[in-house]
Design a protein around this motif. Structure first.
Motif, short mmCIF file in Angstrom:
data_model
loop_
_atom_site.label_atom_id
_atom_site.label_comp_id
_atom_site.label_asym_id
_atom_site.label_seq_id
_atom_site.Cartn_x
_atom_site.Cartn_y
_atom_site.Cartn_z
N VAL A 178 12.40 -10.68 10.83
CA VAL A 178 13.58 -10.62 9.66
C VAL A 178 14.68 -11.31 10.49
CG1 VAL A 178 15.32 -9.05 8.44
CG2 VAL A 178 12.59 -9.24 8.21
N SER A 179 14.98 -9.88 11.51
CA SER A 179 16.56 -10.66 12.35
C SER A 179 16.25 -10.47 13.77
CB SER A 179 17.60 -9.85 11.81
OG SER A 179 17.13 -8.58 12.40
N MET A 180 17.15 -10.37 14.72
CA MET A 180 16.85 -10.02 16.00
C MET A 180 16.51 -8.60 16.31
SD MET A 180 17.02 -12.61 18.34
CE MET A 180 17.37 -11.88 19.26
N GLY A 181 17.21 -7.88 15.62
CA GLY A 181 16.29 -5.91 15.30
C GLY A 181 16.11 -5.71 14.55
N HIS A 182 14.86 -6.48 13.92
CA HIS A 182 14.21 -6.47 13.10
C HIS A 182 13.79 -6.67 11.60
CE1 HIS A 182 13.77 -3.43 8.95
NE2 HIS A 182 14.26 -3.92 8.52
N GLN A 183 12.28 -5.84 12.52
CA GLN A 183 10.42 -6.83 12.95
C GLN A 183 9.71 -5.85 12.02
OE1 GLN A 183 11.92 -6.34 16.42
NE2 GLN A 183 13.59 -8.48 16.48
N PRO A 184 10.06 -5.17 10.51
CA PRO A 184 9.29 -4.67 9.82
C PRO A 184 7.52 -4.84 10.24
CG PRO A 184 10.44 -5.41 8.25
CD PRO A 184 10.76 -6.22 9.76
N PRO A 185 6.66 -3.88 9.22
CA PRO A 185 5.69 -4.53 9.34
C PRO A 185 5.16 -4.61 7.65
CG PRO A 185 5.72 -1.98 9.53
CD PRO A 185 6.87 -2.56 9.77
N ARG A 186 4.27 -5.37 8.13
CA ARG A 186 4.49 -6.35 5.76
C ARG A 186 2.71 -6.76 5.92
NH1 ARG A 186 6.16 -11.53 3.20
NH2 ARG A 186 5.83 -10.56 0.61
N SER A 187 2.44 -5.77 4.89
CA SER A 187 0.68 -5.91 3.82
C SER A 187 0.89 -7.07 2.72
CB SER A 187 0.53 -4.02 3.33
OG SER A 187 0.54 -3.13 4.69
N LEU A 188 0.16 -7.43 3.03
CA LEU A 188 0.17 -8.84 2.22
C LEU A 188 -0.93 -8.64 1.46
CD1 LEU A 188 0.78 -11.47 0.22
CD2 LEU A 188 0.64 -12.74 2.73
N ARG A 189 -1.49 -8.43 0.49
CA ARG A 189 -3.46 -8.69 0.19
C ARG A 189 -2.94 -10.21 -0.28
NH1 ARG A 189 -5.35 -7.46 -5.68
NH2 ARG A 189 -4.97 -8.72 -6.68
N LEU A 190 -4.39 -10.18 0.35
CA LEU A 190 -4.61 -12.34 0.84
C LEU A 190 -5.69 -12.59 -0.67
CD1 LEU A 190 -5.45 -12.80 4.77
CD2 LEU A 190 -3.16 -13.51 2.96
N LEU A 191 -7.03 -11.73 -0.63
CA LEU A 191 -7.54 -11.70 -2.12
C LEU A 191 -8.23 -10.32 -2.80
CD1 LEU A 191 -10.42 -13.98 0.42
CD2 LEU A 191 -8.42 -14.95 -1.45
N PRO A 192 -8.46 -10.76 -3.75
CA PRO A 192 -8.01 -12.00 -4.55
C PRO A 192 -6.43 -11.66 -5.30
CG PRO A 192 -8.79 -9.67 -5.87
CD PRO A 192 -8.80 -9.80 -4.61
N LEU A 193 -6.27 -13.42 -5.22
CA LEU A 193 -4.89 -13.79 -5.28
C LEU A 193 -4.44 -13.48 -6.29
CD1 LEU A 193 -3.06 -15.65 -4.38
CD2 LEU A 193 -3.85 -17.32 -6.14
N ALA A 194 -3.54 -12.25 -6.33
CA ALA A 194 -2.83 -11.89 -7.16
C ALA A 194 -1.75 -12.93 -8.26
CB ALA A 194 -1.29 -11.13 -7.18
N THR A 195 -2.25 -13.13 -9.84
CA THR A 195 -0.97 -13.55 -10.58
C THR A 195 -0.14 -13.61 -9.92
OG1 THR A 195 -2.01 -12.19 -12.24
CG2 THR A 195 -3.56 -14.43 -11.44
N PRO A 196 1.61 -14.44 -11.39
CA PRO A 196 2.35 -13.91 -11.59
C PRO A 196 2.25 -12.64 -12.51
CG PRO A 196 2.31 -16.10 -11.71
CD PRO A 196 0.56 -15.84 -11.55
N GLU A 197 1.43 -12.72 -13.40
CA GLU A 197 1.72 -11.33 -13.83
C GLU A 197 1.26 -9.72 -13.01
OE1 GLU A 197 0.02 -14.61 -14.82
OE2 GLU A 197 0.92 -14.40 -16.68
N ALA A 198 0.30 -9.48 -12.10
CA ALA A 198 -0.09 -8.83 -11.85
C ALA A 198 1.32 -8.58 -11.19
CB ALA A 198 -1.04 -9.23 -10.62
N GLU A 199 1.63 -9.82 -10.01
CA GLU A 199 3.40 -9.57 -8.90
C GLU A 199 4.43 -8.19 -10.41
OE1 GLU A 199 3.92 -12.42 -8.14
OE2 GLU A 199 2.56 -12.79 -6.26
N GLU A 200 4.49 -9.60 -11.49
CA GLU A 200 5.34 -8.17 -12.23
C GLU A 200 5.19 -6.57 -12.25
OE1 GLU A 200 5.45 -11.18 -15.75
OE2 GLU A 200 6.45 -12.42 -15.09
#
Length: 294
Positions: free
Chosen positions: A177-199
């Motif tokens: 994110v920046s020089m002083g901020h590197q947070p861990p992030r989790s992202l679901r790869l599969l199955p792919l989330a559709t826009p409706e699921a993300e909303e």
């Protein structure tokens, strides 16, 4: 009170440590410039790729491609964990590993078996130490990242999902994110989330673009879906690489400041010890002189 020689040796030792931490800070700074430029160039492409593909996936049935299909029974989960190969970067690796283990426990509570695909020695060692099975692991590769590495990792999980050996695939990495901020992030790869699921999950905001596709959506998905997984894994590798150098740079900067404080403290102790030694010698001289006069 320690002797003058002991204090002086400590000052010399801390001074040498300071030279090492300062050099490591400069090396991390030089590597960070290149890694930061790479992720800043690649991130817009990866983000737009995900948006377009999610919109495309929403226009077709879930059974039109194996990577879109939600498995009825979810028994196996794979976590692609991206960490660094080396330490000396503060709590950076610890935060990513903690996020991955928390996700693994959540999936286990849902009745799923969790396996790890690790890039980086720190994550591999942590997964093995906590008793998780390794689907695949790549050590000592974070220093020379390329798309071929991301492709190899992605191909492993794609094959597992298509053959029903895996029911969910997640990516855990350190986001720059920046020089002083590197947070861990989790992202679901599969199955792919559709826009409706993300909303539904609260991740989508604002109006979405409508796209016109040619050729048909099913043909495009067959070509784009496997590459989508590879692109997101590559983004995770680049983000983690830049975050690692930023975290190491900050850690070495803190270590250099600590060395300066220790040197100042030891110098004060050295002066006090030297003054006490001089005072003791003067007392002995004055005492001897008085004894002779008496």
């Amino acid at each position: 009170m320690p002797s003058l020689k002991d204090v002086k040796m400590k000052i010399v030792g801390v001074g040498k440590t300071k030279q090492i931490t300062k050099a490591m800070n400069m090396v991390a700074s030089a590597k960070l410039r290149g890694a930061q430029a790479r992720i800043e160039r690649f991130r817009p492409y990866a983000g737009k790729y995900r948006d377009v593909l999610a919109e495309l996936a929403s226009k077709v049935e879930g059974t039109s491609h194996p990577l879109l299909a939600e498995h009825e029974e979810k028994k196996n989960c794979a976590i692609v964990l991206v960490t660094s190969d080396r330490g000396l970067c503060g709590s950076f690796n610890g935060n990513i590993i903690a996020a991955a283990l928390k996700l693994a426990r959540q999936k286990q509570d849902e009745g799923m078996k969790v396996r790890f695909a690790c890039v980086g020695r720190k994550g591999r060692d942590a997964a093995a130490k906590n008793g998780y099975e390794l689907l695949t692991s790549y050590g000592d590769r974070m220093g020379s990242l390329d798309f071929a590495l991301a492709s190899s990792v992605a191909q492993e999980v794609i094959h597992g999902y298509e053959t029903l050996e895996l029911d969910e695939v997640w990516l855990v990495y350190g986001e720059f994110v920046s020089m002083g901020h590197q947070p861990p992030r989790s992202l679901r790869l599969l199955p792919l989330a559709t826009p409706e699921a993300e909303e539904a999950e609260g991740d989508a905001a604002g109006a979405r673009c409508e796209y016109v596709y040619e050729p048909q959506e099913e043909q495009l998905l067959a070509e784009l879906l496997p590459r989508y997984v590879k692109v997101q894994v590559y983004r995770g590798l680049l983000d983690t690489s830049a975050s690692e150098h930023a975290a190491r740079m900050a850690a070495m900067d803190n270590a250099t400041r600590n060395c300066n404080e220790m040197i100042n403290t030891l110098t004060l102790l050295y002066n006090k010890t030297r003054q006490a030694s001089i005072t003791s010698e003067l007392i002995d001289i004055v005492g001897g002189a008085e004894a002779l006069n008496g």
